[in-house]
Design an enzyme around this catalytic site. Structure first.
Site, PDB file in Angstrom:
ATOM      1  N   TYR A 169      29.233 -54.917  21.525  1.00 25.83           N
ATOM      2  CA  TYR A 169      28.335 -54.002  20.578  1.00 25.83           C
ATOM      3  C   TYR A 169      29.512 -53.294  19.699  1.00 25.83           C
ATOM      4  O   TYR A 169      30.678 -53.049  20.185  1.00 25.83           O
ATOM      5  CB  TYR A 169      27.446 -53.144  21.231  1.00 25.83           C
ATOM      6  CG  TYR A 169      28.017 -52.184  22.267  1.00 25.83           C
ATOM      7  CD1 TYR A 169      28.905 -51.075  22.226  1.00 25.83           C
ATOM      8  CD2 TYR A 169      27.240 -52.354  23.741  1.00 25.83           C
ATOM      9  CE1 TYR A 169      29.185 -50.406  23.102  1.00 25.83           C
ATOM     10  CE2 TYR A 169      27.634 -51.457  24.795  1.00 25.83           C
ATOM     11  CZ  TYR A 169      28.659 -50.251  24.319  1.00 25.83           C
ATOM     12  OH  TYR A 169      29.043 -49.799  25.609  1.00 25.83           O
ATOM     13  N   CYS A 170      29.261 -52.921  18.442  1.00 24.54           N
ATOM     14  CA  CYS A 170      30.150 -52.177  17.558  1.00 24.54           C
ATOM     15  C   CYS A 170      31.586 -52.797  17.618  1.00 24.54           C
ATOM     16  O   CYS A 170      32.637 -52.269  17.715  1.00 24.54           O
ATOM     17  CB  CYS A 170      30.361 -50.715  17.947  1.00 24.54           C
ATOM     18  SG  CYS A 170      31.251 -49.676  16.831  1.00 24.54           S
ATOM     19  N   PRO A 171      31.587 -54.208  17.151  1.00 23.59           N
ATOM     20  CA  PRO A 171      32.865 -54.912  17.427  1.00 23.59           C
ATOM     21  C   PRO A 171      33.689 -54.541  16.077  1.00 23.59           C
ATOM     22  O   PRO A 171      33.273 -53.835  14.989  1.00 23.59           O
ATOM     23  CB  PRO A 171      32.519 -56.312  16.872  1.00 23.59           C
ATOM     24  CG  PRO A 171      31.209 -56.144  16.304  1.00 23.59           C
ATOM     25  CD  PRO A 171      30.398 -54.876  16.732  1.00 23.59           C
ATOM     26  N   LYS A 190      35.598 -56.635  26.794  1.00 19.74           N
ATOM     27  CA  LYS A 190      36.067 -55.500  25.974  1.00 19.74           C
ATOM     28  C   LYS A 190      35.806 -54.167  26.821  1.00 19.74           C
ATOM     29  O   LYS A 190      34.604 -54.199  27.458  1.00 19.74           O
ATOM     30  CB  LYS A 190      35.091 -55.294  24.634  1.00 19.74           C
ATOM     31  CG  LYS A 190      35.237 -54.096  23.861  1.00 19.74           C
ATOM     32  CD  LYS A 190      34.546 -53.947  22.437  1.00 19.74           C
ATOM     33  CE  LYS A 190      34.013 -52.841  21.818  1.00 19.74           C
ATOM     34  NZ  LYS A 190      33.480 -52.924  20.543  1.00 19.74           N
TER      35      LYS A 190
END
Length: 280
Positions: free
Chosen positions: A150-152, A163
């Site tokens: 999420y939110c790369p 991550k």
């Protein structure tokens, strides 16, 4: 990473530390964004030393403006509510991220002097600080985009392609706030599963002119999971303060001072109004 330039940015005679990591569930994310805008203004005007702020929020999903363009936003928000999360919309870029009591957030606030701080230099300074904080572990921390998270972003921090952190920036009135969320403990994949469900309900296979990440929960993990040790937010706070001290002649604790309270009230009012407008 340009280590020399990152080191120069972190190297300060004095760092002002504002620790808001243990204020509890009543400390809301909108207050945090108002705090960083206040510090940007004060530091940018030369009224404050460079500031390092630590903060924790409970059961909160921070959305980006783009998330509010989901075709079925109400259904997506219902996913968060049913899971026991509140949500707000941030005043900087990016997409949805999960904050809870196992996630430590750090903001480094610099004056945007020295011919301007380019974006990568700010990111590199945060990356260098995190590497210093965990240098006793034989693990390679990489900065690169983890596309299925999420939110790369290009400054996702990962170990073995999983991550555990993301970095963003906020610039206002000659101040620069470089912000990171660190998943310290808990399940990174469970956090990612929540956001995957959020997007699935919000899109329902419908085409959108905006691009949203196709999340694979297994690409996200907490530091405790990746390092194979028990790790608390307090443990990481201690590492943070020790490492910051290595870059500084002095670190000192400080709350808001004088005119900063007035600035804070103004910025808080702005972010509250903005959220009411965006979320109805």
């Amino acid at each position: 990473m340009d280590k020399d330039k990152a080191y120069e940015l972190l190297r300060r005679d004095r760092w002002r530390v504002i620790d808001q990591s243990s204020l509890g569930p009543m400390f809301g994310a909108l207050q945090s964004f108002a705090m960083d805008d206040t510090l940007c203004t004060a530091v940018g005007a030369g009224q404050s030393d460079p500031a390092a702020r630590s903060w924790v929020h409970h059961q909160t999903v921070v959305l980006g403006i783009q998330d509010t363009k989901l075709p079925f936003l109400a259904d997506a928000l219902n996913v968060l509510e049913e899971a026991g999360y509140q949500y707000i919309v941030r005043n900087s870029g990016g997409l949805a991220v999960v904050l809870d009591e196992g996630v430590l957030n750090i903001s480094l606030v610099f004056p945007d002097s020295e011919k301007g701080i380019d974006i990568n230099r700010g990111y590199d300074a945060m990356l260098l600080l995190i590497k210093e904080m965990f240098r006793d572990f034989d693990m390679n921390i990489e900065a690169k985009e983890i596309t299925r998270s999420y939110c790369p972003g290009s400054y996702d921090l990962s170990i073995r392609d999983r991550k555990f952190a993301g970095i963003s920036q906020r610039r206002i009135r000659n101040g620069v706030a470089v912000q990171i969320y660190l998943c310290v403990n808990g399940s990174g994949s469970e956090r990612a599963e929540l956001i995957r469900n959020f997007y699935e309900k919000g899109l329902r296979e419908e085409q959108s002119k905006f691009t949203f990440p196709k999340i694979e929960p297994e690409v996200m993990a907490s530091l405790a999971e990746l390092l194979g040790v028990e790790l608390s937010v307090q443990d990481v706070m201690l590492r943070f303060l020790r490492s910051l001290k290595e870059f500084s002649g002095e670190i000192y604790s400080s709350a808001l001072q004088g005119e900063e309270y007035t600035m804070y009230d103004m910025y808080y009012g702005r972010v509250v109004d903005r959220n009411e407008k965006v979320l109805g």
